[in-house]
Scaffold this motif. Sequence first.
Motif, mmCIF file in Angstrom:
data_model
loop_
_atom_site.group_PDB
_atom_site.id
_atom_site.type_symbol
_atom_site.label_atom_id
_atom_site.label_comp_id
_atom_site.label_asym_id
_atom_site.label_seq_id
_atom_site.Cartn_x
_atom_site.Cartn_y
_atom_site.Cartn_z
ATOM 1 N N GLY A 176 41.562 39.598 55.309
ATOM 2 C CA GLY A 176 40.531 39.586 56.345
ATOM 3 C C GLY A 176 40.183 40.977 56.848
ATOM 4 O O GLY A 176 39.848 41.863 56.062
ATOM 5 N N LYS A 177 40.298 41.191 58.150
ATOM 6 C CA LYS A 177 39.969 42.490 58.743
ATOM 7 C C LYS A 177 40.885 43.609 58.266
ATOM 8 O O LYS A 177 40.533 44.791 58.375
ATOM 9 N N ALA A 178 42.070 43.248 57.732
ATOM 10 C CA ALA A 178 43.010 44.265 57.255
ATOM 11 C C ALA A 178 42.729 44.693 55.818
ATOM 12 O O ALA A 178 43.394 45.593 55.293
ATOM 13 N N ALA A 179 41.731 44.065 55.185
ATOM 14 C CA ALA A 179 41.374 44.443 53.816
ATOM 15 C C ALA A 179 40.721 45.821 53.813
ATOM 16 O O ALA A 179 40.074 46.214 54.784
ATOM 17 N N PRO A 180 40.860 46.578 52.722
ATOM 18 C CA PRO A 180 40.242 47.906 52.662
ATOM 19 C C PRO A 180 38.724 47.813 52.708
ATOM 20 O O PRO A 180 38.133 46.938 52.087
ATOM 21 N N LYS A 181 38.121 48.692 53.449
ATOM 22 C CA LYS A 181 36.664 48.671 53.632
ATOM 23 C C LYS A 181 35.958 49.270 52.417
ATOM 24 O O LYS A 181 36.406 50.233 51.817
ATOM 25 N N ALA A 226 36.631 46.733 42.251
ATOM 26 C CA ALA A 226 37.092 48.068 42.629
ATOM 27 C C ALA A 226 38.533 48.031 43.125
ATOM 28 O O ALA A 226 39.340 48.921 42.812
ATOM 29 N N LEU A 227 38.873 47.008 43.890
ATOM 30 C CA LEU A 227 40.247 46.880 44.375
ATOM 31 C C LEU A 227 41.207 46.623 43.223
ATOM 32 O O LEU A 227 42.297 47.195 43.176
ATOM 33 N N SER A 228 40.782 45.784 42.296
ATOM 34 C CA SER A 228 41.612 45.510 41.120
ATOM 35 C C SER A 228 41.917 46.795 40.357
ATOM 36 O O SER A 228 43.075 47.064 39.988
ATOM 37 N N GLU A 229 40.892 47.595 40.143
ATOM 38 C CA GLU A 229 41.067 48.853 39.410
ATOM 39 C C GLU A 229 41.998 49.804 40.177
ATOM 40 O O GLU A 229 42.875 50.442 39.584
ATOM 41 N N ALA A 230 41.819 49.868 41.492
ATOM 42 C CA ALA A 230 42.653 50.751 42.309
ATOM 43 C C ALA A 230 44.122 50.327 42.282
ATOM 44 O O ALA A 230 45.029 51.164 42.170
ATOM 45 N N LEU A 231 44.360 49.031 42.374
ATOM 46 C CA LEU A 231 45.736 48.532 42.351
ATOM 47 C C LEU A 231 46.379 48.742 40.985
ATOM 48 O O LEU A 231 47.543 49.140 40.884
ATOM 49 N N GLN A 253 51.881 59.592 43.626
ATOM 50 C CA GLN A 253 50.528 59.079 43.418
ATOM 51 C C GLN A 253 50.480 57.577 43.693
ATOM 52 O O GLN A 253 49.522 57.082 44.303
ATOM 53 N N ALA A 254 51.504 56.849 43.271
ATOM 54 C CA ALA A 254 51.552 55.409 43.501
ATOM 55 C C ALA A 254 51.594 55.098 44.989
ATOM 56 O O ALA A 254 50.891 54.199 45.475
ATOM 57 N N PHE A 255 52.420 55.862 45.714
ATOM 58 C CA PHE A 255 52.522 55.651 47.154
ATOM 59 C C PHE A 255 51.198 55.952 47.848
ATOM 60 O O PHE A 255 50.713 55.161 48.675
ATOM 61 N N GLU A 256 50.595 57.096 47.540
ATOM 62 C CA GLU A 256 49.366 57.492 48.213
ATOM 63 C C GLU A 256 48.215 56.545 47.894
ATOM 64 O O GLU A 256 47.434 56.175 48.776
ATOM 65 N N ALA A 257 48.128 56.112 46.632
ATOM 66 C CA ALA A 257 47.062 55.191 46.237
ATOM 67 C C ALA A 257 47.259 53.829 46.896
ATOM 68 O O ALA A 257 46.299 53.210 47.371
ATOM 69 N N GLY A 258 48.507 53.370 46.932
ATOM 70 C CA GLY A 258 48.783 52.075 47.534
ATOM 71 C C GLY A 258 48.583 52.074 49.041
ATOM 72 O O GLY A 258 47.943 51.181 49.602
ATOM 73 N N SER A 259 49.107 53.082 49.701
ATOM 74 C CA SER A 259 49.010 53.132 51.167
ATOM 75 C C SER A 259 47.570 53.319 51.629
ATOM 76 O O SER A 259 47.195 52.863 52.721
ATOM 77 N N ALA A 260 46.735 53.950 50.810
ATOM 78 C CA ALA A 260 45.324 54.120 51.156
ATOM 79 C C ALA A 260 44.591 52.784 51.208
ATOM 80 O O ALA A 260 43.529 52.682 51.827
ATOM 81 N N LEU A 261 45.164 51.754 50.589
ATOM 82 C CA LEU A 261 44.541 50.435 50.559
ATOM 83 C C LEU A 261 45.033 49.537 51.691
ATOM 84 O O LEU A 261 44.632 48.372 51.773
ATOM 85 N N GLY A 262 45.889 50.068 52.546
ATOM 86 C CA GLY A 262 46.399 49.278 53.660
ATOM 87 C C GLY A 262 47.349 48.188 53.196
ATOM 88 O O GLY A 262 48.013 48.330 52.161
ATOM 89 N N PRO A 263 47.427 47.068 53.903
ATOM 90 C CA PRO A 263 48.364 45.999 53.566
ATOM 91 C C PRO A 263 48.252 45.474 52.135
ATOM 92 O O PRO A 263 49.255 45.092 51.538
#
Length: 285
Positions: A54-59, A65-70, A84-94
């Motif tokens: 919901g509101k916690a999803a990345p804007k 795009a989310l699939s590719e990022a994950l 890189q894994a940490f920074e990419a993952g944390s940038a997507l929030g929960p």
Amino acid sequence: MAAKKSTWAKFPHEAKAFDQAGDKLKKAWPSLHAGDCEPFPDDKRAAALIKAAGKAAPKGLDAAALSEALQDAWRAFHRGDFQQAFEAGSALGPVGASVACKALAIHATHLVEDEDEQLARYEQAGKLAEAAVAALPDEANSHYRYAHAMGRYSQGISIAKALKMGLATKVRKALEATLELAPKHAEAHTALGLYHAEIISKIGALVGGMTYGAKASEAEKHLATALKLTPDSPIAHFEHGNLLLLLHGDKKEDAAATAYEKAGKLKPKDAMEKLDAEFAKAQLE
């Protein structure tokens, strides 16, 4: 801050064998994630995460795009680029917390030498996982990443202190929530087995059983389940060795050594398993 770039030690082994470029990742996924039951982040999965968060999803990201990022974040994790894994993952929030927390905690366990920094990273992973539990409570790994991070934190401050702080109970409840959502989560079975064994080792079977419900039979049952689910996982065999020492001490020293040896001889499927296997070998030196 624990995540400063200058503090991230590099993966110290050859990573070429762990490259999962392109379609390799999807093909290898069932084997790579047999231990944590993480669903493959294809478009359908990404859409479900966006809806659930919901509101916690990345804007600004659609499902594709989310699939590719994950997928890219998990590729980085598996090849040992934990930063890189940490920074990419944390940038997507929960929705990216699973890969972010795993990268942060595994790196801290194996590649961070300073104990205070280790604890800070485990705490950071725990907070990320708490946010994931709040946003995605039906995801098994929201609960497991919290349990893993805070379990490691508890070991770092001593199990006795963790018991006084109430952390052990929180970790147990998180592991139980994980297994309720994903009964075949081998890493959660391993962790819950160690939970029982460590409490018994620290405060005894009688008090441990009466106060925390810790039982040697439960410890052994959960480890046996983990080994059955992931017989080629170095961490399952390594932790089996640890459990034998916690419950039986010197009486099971040879059996524990055999478990460490088995862990060290298994062919690692990714950077994490390579670190686990090498750590197991080091226990025999």
